[in-house]
Design a protein around this motif. Sequence first.
Motif, PDB file in Angstrom:
ATOM      1  N   GLU A  87       0.053  10.435  10.700  1.00 40.29           N
ATOM      2  CA  GLU A  87      -1.014  10.058   9.770  1.00 40.29           C
ATOM      3  C   GLU A  87      -1.824   8.885  10.327  1.00 40.29           C
ATOM      4  N   LEU A  99       9.109  15.880   6.900  1.00 48.02           N
ATOM      5  CA  LEU A  99       8.113  14.844   6.631  1.00 48.02           C
ATOM      6  C   LEU A  99       8.838  13.513   6.531  1.00 48.02           C
ATOM      7  N   GLN A 154       8.456   9.714   5.686  1.00 46.24           N
ATOM      8  CA  GLN A 154       7.556   8.809   4.981  1.00 46.24           C
ATOM      9  C   GLN A 154       7.947   7.367   5.255  1.00 46.24           C
ATOM     10  N   LYS A 155       6.976   6.589   5.735  1.00 43.62           N
ATOM     11  CA  LYS A 155       7.187   5.176   6.027  1.00 43.62           C
ATOM     12  C   LYS A 155       5.992   4.390   5.518  1.00 43.62           C
ATOM     13  N   ASP A 156       6.176   3.104   5.324  1.00 48.19           N
ATOM     14  CA  ASP A 156       5.098   2.249   4.821  1.00 48.19           C
ATOM     15  C   ASP A 156       3.888   2.223   5.751  1.00 48.19           C
ATOM     16  N   SER A 185      -5.108   9.732   5.892  1.00 53.11           N
ATOM     17  CA  SER A 185      -4.299  10.410   4.877  1.00 53.11           C
ATOM     18  C   SER A 185      -4.903  11.724   4.399  1.00 53.11           C
ATOM     19  N   CYS A 211       4.841  14.070  10.411  1.00 49.72           N
ATOM     20  CA  CYS A 211       5.359  15.410  10.177  1.00 49.72           C
ATOM     21  C   CYS A 211       5.924  15.908  11.507  1.00 49.72           C
ATOM     22  N   ASN A 228       2.894   8.174   7.527  1.00 48.18           N
ATOM     23  CA  ASN A 228       3.805   9.315   7.538  1.00 48.18           C
ATOM     24  C   ASN A 228       3.712  10.077   8.850  1.00 48.18           C
ATOM     25  N   ASN A 271      -2.694  14.966   4.973  1.00 54.07           N
ATOM     26  CA  ASN A 271      -2.109  15.631   3.804  1.00 54.07           C
ATOM     27  C   ASN A 271      -2.632  17.052   3.640  1.00 54.07           C
TER      28      ASN A 271
END
Length: 117
Positions: A75, A52, A54-56, A96, A61, A59, A100
Amino acid sequence: MDSQELSKYGHVFRPGLFRRRQAFWLNGDILHWRKGTSRGHIALTGVVDLTLVQKDFGNTCRLIDLNGRRHHISERHWFGWDVDERHRFGTSELRSVTFNSLVSAIKRRSFKKTAAR
């Protein structure tokens, strides 16, 4: 669009402005995908790596299966030139909730099987 793509563990997105829509969804312990007109599936026991990122700006996967195929689930959804999206062309949103839900279910189901071995 398949009704399962919109199910509890379904996620539909366009990873880039001029890219095809993609969909990933779970049906039991099988991960299905559609990228444009191509389709496929894999048993979650065949997932060898899940990362995963994660970025501003959203995200991502990354899944790798036993055959070395890589699947990227994003995302962020970019609105394209489709009839139902034309009024928002060039903009994007984070999806999201569905992202998620799908990713957490994949993690739970694929690594639960690995731990049981």
